[in-house]
Scaffold this motif. Structure first.
Motif, mmCIF file in Angstrom:
data_model
loop_
_atom_site.group_PDB
_atom_site.id
_atom_site.type_symbol
_atom_site.label_atom_id
_atom_site.label_comp_id
_atom_site.label_asym_id
_atom_site.label_seq_id
_atom_site.Cartn_x
_atom_site.Cartn_y
_atom_site.Cartn_z
ATOM 1 N N PRO A 1 48.378 37.337 40.860
ATOM 2 C CA PRO A 1 48.837 38.735 40.862
ATOM 3 C C PRO A 1 49.404 39.198 39.522
ATOM 4 O O PRO A 1 49.597 40.396 39.320
ATOM 5 C CB PRO A 1 49.909 38.740 41.955
ATOM 6 C CG PRO A 1 50.411 37.323 42.000
ATOM 7 C CD PRO A 1 49.223 36.478 41.686
ATOM 8 N N GLU B 1 43.736 37.130 44.584
ATOM 9 C CA GLU B 1 44.949 36.936 45.386
ATOM 10 C C GLU B 1 45.880 35.902 44.757
ATOM 11 O O GLU B 1 47.106 36.022 44.856
ATOM 12 C CB GLU B 1 44.556 36.508 46.801
ATOM 13 C CG GLU B 1 45.719 36.364 47.759
ATOM 14 C CD GLU B 1 45.284 35.941 49.150
ATOM 15 O OE1 GLU B 1 46.150 35.832 50.031
ATOM 16 O OE2 GLU B 1 44.063 35.714 49.331
ATOM 17 N N ARG C 1 45.523 43.257 40.140
ATOM 18 C CA ARG C 1 46.224 43.959 41.218
ATOM 19 C C ARG C 1 45.209 44.735 42.053
ATOM 20 O O ARG C 1 44.179 45.191 41.542
ATOM 21 C CB ARG C 1 47.282 44.907 40.654
ATOM 22 C CG ARG C 1 46.758 46.047 39.801
ATOM 23 C CD ARG C 1 47.909 46.857 39.235
ATOM 24 N NE ARG C 1 47.426 47.970 38.414
ATOM 25 C CZ ARG C 1 47.146 49.177 38.887
ATOM 26 N NH1 ARG C 1 47.311 49.424 40.188
ATOM 27 N NH2 ARG C 1 46.729 50.138 38.091
ATOM 28 N N THR D 1 46.656 44.249 35.732
ATOM 29 C CA THR D 1 48.042 44.699 35.686
ATOM 30 C C THR D 1 48.332 45.300 34.312
ATOM 31 O O THR D 1 47.543 45.146 33.368
ATOM 32 C CB THR D 1 49.002 43.534 35.954
ATOM 33 O OG1 THR D 1 48.837 42.555 34.904
ATOM 34 C CG2 THR D 1 48.706 42.875 37.298
#
Length: 384
Positions: free
Chosen positions: A93, A90, A97, A108
């Protein structure tokens, strides 16, 4: 109640009280001086270690395209650590993800692109790993070490997790896994005298100390307050800021710095453990073991695993504390860790291998300032 206790000899009663009341001066308490910069390394590496651990878990999920269900995270890190990793996902990010039903975590697009460079970094590491592993085995009395010991320190050396299948068979001319008394041992197949040069000797050669003329070595040199001495058998000293050595200590240290000792790559069975030269050689063995690691540090348990194979001192902890100008023992973190001081400049690691450079580049995606990184010309660009 004390007056009712019988004394074997009544004449000793007053003598006992005199000794109790006139104990004299209390002995001075010895203090182990902290090095905040090296304690800070443990703090700075906490979050990057978690990020890299989660990345390695994701990279191992080939069947699910490097993603893992959040509910399955507990299988890899345990119930307690699971919540720390959920918080980590969390918090960053830009690296991780979450999506899909049921929810899964993956990298990501930007993080995937950087993660793809790990293969090249490991390929650049292979020649270094071959030499490091050969040198490690050469330090052992029988040129062999239990496989579980290599597994214990494998991550510190930079070895892949599956080194037994992917690395050792590839270099069968150097290594072999053999069973001895019910245990698997990694043995050295080929001794190379050109590798029997320590990191300490390499540094002295670069500084021109080993090439000094004999007269230059014998010349009387006043030892400095920091304990460093110019000579072919000297170790680099770095005392903590609060340590104030007296003249007697420095004179004793100068004699120790001048003392000749056998190479760590010679078989320890040839020497008497009680000989001062052998004891200094043991310090050189510990120095070399730490020099072979990527970050110039090991946990106390990892270092102690080489106790039998490398003939380390019986009182290893006291030995490390005594030579606090060379090593630093910290209890920060989950386990106590032994640092090689000359591998660091403040909180910065001086020399970084390709794999550490890749790790730094991947962790930098979270926007974290690289305050624990050593700025050098051979930076992350070498693996881009």
């Amino acid at each position: 109640m004390l007056r009712h206790l019988p004394f074997p000899n009544p004449n000793l009663r007053h003598q006992w009280f005199r000794q109790k009341s006139s104990g004299g001066r209390r002995p001075k308490k010895k203090i182990y001086h902290r090095v905040p910069e090296l304690d800070r390394v443990m703090h700075l590496r906490k979050k990057p270690s978690s990020i890299l651990h989660l990345n390695s878990i994701l990279q191992s999920q080939h069947k699910t395209n490097h993603s893992i269900l959040l509910r399955d995270l507990e299988k890899h890190v345990g119930f307690v650590q699971k919540w720390d990793f959920m918080s980590l996902i969390e918090r960053y990010p830009t690296i991780f993800r979450v999506g899909g039903v049921p929810p899964s975590v993956s990298l990501t697009a930007k993080a995937e692109k950087v993660a793809a460079e790990e293969g090249r970094a490991r390929m650049m590491m292979e020649p270094l790993l071959v030499d490091k592993l050969r040198k490690l085995l050469m330090l052992c009395v029988d040129c062999r070490v239990p496989v579980e010991t290599v597994e214990l320190v494998g991550s510190e050396l930079g070895l892949p997790c599956d080194f037994k299948e992917s690395f050792i068979p590839k270099y069968s001319q150097f290594f072999a896994v053999k069973n001895f008394k019910g245990r698997d041992w990694l043995e050295l197949e080929d001794w190379d005298s050109s590798l029997a040069v320590t990191a300490r000797e390499t540094r002295l050669a670069q500084e021109g100390v080993l090439n000094m003329k004999p007269d230059g070595v014998r010349r009387k040199v006043k030892i400095s307050r920091d304990g460093n001495y110019l000579g072919p058998y000297a170790f680099k000293m770095d005392f903590p800021a609060g340590f104030r050595p007296n003249v007697g200590y420095l004179e004793q240290l100068e004699r120790w710095q001048k003392l000749e000792f056998p190479s760590p790559y010679l078989n320890a069975r040839r020497f008497d453990a009680a000989d001062p030269k052998s004891r200094k050689r043991a310090i050189a063995v510990i120095h070399e073991l730490l020099s072979l690691t990527m970050e110039k540090r090991m946990t106390s348990a990892q270092l102690d695993a080489f106790h039998a194979e490398c003939f380390l001192p019986s009182k290893l902890l006291l030995c490390l504390i005594k030579h606090h100008g060379i090593f630093y023992l910290t209890n920060k973190g989950i386990r106590s860790t032994v640092f090689l001081k000359d591998g660091y400049l403040g909180s910065n690691l001086i020399d970084k291998c390709p794999l550490l450079q890749f790790n730094d580049k991947f962790v930098s995606l979270c926007g974290r300032a690289n305050t624990d990184m050593c700025d050098s010309k051979d930076s992350l660009q070498t693996i881009v």
